[in-house]
Design a protein around this motif. Sequence first.
Motif, PDB file in Angstrom:
ATOM      1  N   ALA A  51       4.555  11.123   1.104  1.00 59.05           N
ATOM      2  CA  ALA A  51       4.098  10.648   2.416  1.00 59.05           C
ATOM      3  C   ALA A  51       5.120   9.712   3.042  1.00 59.05           C
ATOM      4  O   ALA A  51       5.679   8.836   2.361  1.00 59.05           O
ATOM      5  CB  ALA A  51       2.762   9.931   2.277  1.00 59.05           C
ATOM      6  N   PRO A  52       5.380   9.851   4.346  1.00 55.70           N
ATOM      7  CA  PRO A  52       6.205   8.862   5.051  1.00 55.70           C
ATOM      8  C   PRO A  52       5.531   7.493   5.023  1.00 55.70           C
ATOM      9  O   PRO A  52       4.314   7.380   4.839  1.00 55.70           O
ATOM     10  CB  PRO A  52       6.297   9.419   6.475  1.00 55.70           C
ATOM     11  N   GLU A  53       6.328   6.470   5.205  1.00 59.28           N
ATOM     12  CA  GLU A  53       5.816   5.113   5.123  1.00 59.28           C
ATOM     13  C   GLU A  53       4.702   4.872   6.140  1.00 59.28           C
ATOM     14  O   GLU A  53       3.705   4.199   5.837  1.00 59.28           O
ATOM     15  CB  GLU A  53       6.951   4.116   5.351  1.00 59.28           C
ATOM     16  N   ARG A  54       4.817   5.420   7.328  1.00 59.21           N
ATOM     17  CA  ARG A  54       3.783   5.222   8.341  1.00 59.21           C
ATOM     18  C   ARG A  54       2.469   5.886   7.929  1.00 59.21           C
ATOM     19  O   ARG A  54       1.387   5.316   8.126  1.00 59.21           O
ATOM     20  CB  ARG A  54       4.256   5.795   9.681  1.00 59.21           C
ATOM     21  N   VAL A  55       2.566   7.071   7.340  1.00 57.81           N
ATOM     22  CA  VAL A  55       1.354   7.752   6.865  1.00 57.81           C
ATOM     23  C   VAL A  55       0.728   6.977   5.722  1.00 57.81           C
ATOM     24  O   VAL A  55      -0.500   6.821   5.653  1.00 57.81           O
ATOM     25  CB  VAL A  55       1.695   9.192   6.441  1.00 57.81           C
TER      26      VAL A  55
END
Length: 318
Positions: free
Chosen positions: A121-125
């Motif tokens: 997962a990307p950091e924002r997700v």
Amino acid sequence: EPRYAASPGAQGVRVDLTRTPTVRSRFEALIKAALFGAAALSVATTIAIVASLLFETIDFFGDVPVFDFLFGTKWSPTFQGEQQSFGVLPLIWGTVYVSLIALAVAVPLGLLSAIYLAEYAPERVRRTVKPVLEVLAGVPTIVFGYFALTFFTPEILQALLNIRVGVFNALGAGIVMGLLVLPTIASVAEDAMSAVPYSLREGAFGLGASKLQVSLRIVFPAALSGIVAALILGASRAIGETVLVLIAGGQTPNLGVDPRESFQTMAAYIAAQARGDIPAGSIEYLTIFAVGFTLFVLTLALNIVSIRLVRKYRQVYE
């Protein structure tokens, strides 16, 4: 005599090295005493709870043989036109069976969610999904119970999947319980995987490993102690769940294996009986403590096994 501290070439300066209590040291001592008191209070409370269960359970076994209680296959502690029977096996089996259904849902989904959040997962997700999971874990269980009773069973199981289940059934209660346990497993497992040093990942990537291989063969084994702890924590949560099973699972002691039928767990029985309309000291009243003590022993055994497993794998990967 006062001591002297001096630097080379300088005249001695009188310094009093005697330790005197300060406000800070007294405050720290007070904090230590408060923390010790809190720890002692928790231990004393636990001992008092176990003692109350044990004493009432001993009174119960004064009227009911231990063998009949532990190995009896019929549970009917109240007079309802039939002879009383105190075999606790149907309640134990109902607890284990519904918990297994819940874990069959929660374990794969929880571990897959943890792997995604920790590795893909990307950091924002991650910053968005992780708090949502933790908030979901804090939803009252009675909400899940009525969700299973009024929506999941009639709309999903009966209408959508065309499964012939009763209003109260183990399948709906177990699946929704799995959704209840899932955030706990996912959150704790994700924390364990995120704590794995990134140098292990870099070394594997340097040897040509793919992202999937690093996730499953490097990170997952290295975090296995924390993952095992997450699974045991989820299992303990499922075994001790009360309101959800009481609302959606039914109150029928059952030794069968058909999940479409109604089952009763130990925690659900305690909640159903502890309503204040049973005379204190009666045999029906004492069954609450006997079943509660059995549930306590079952949970304690599960925790002992979990501690041994966590220590075993932690010694391997530390």
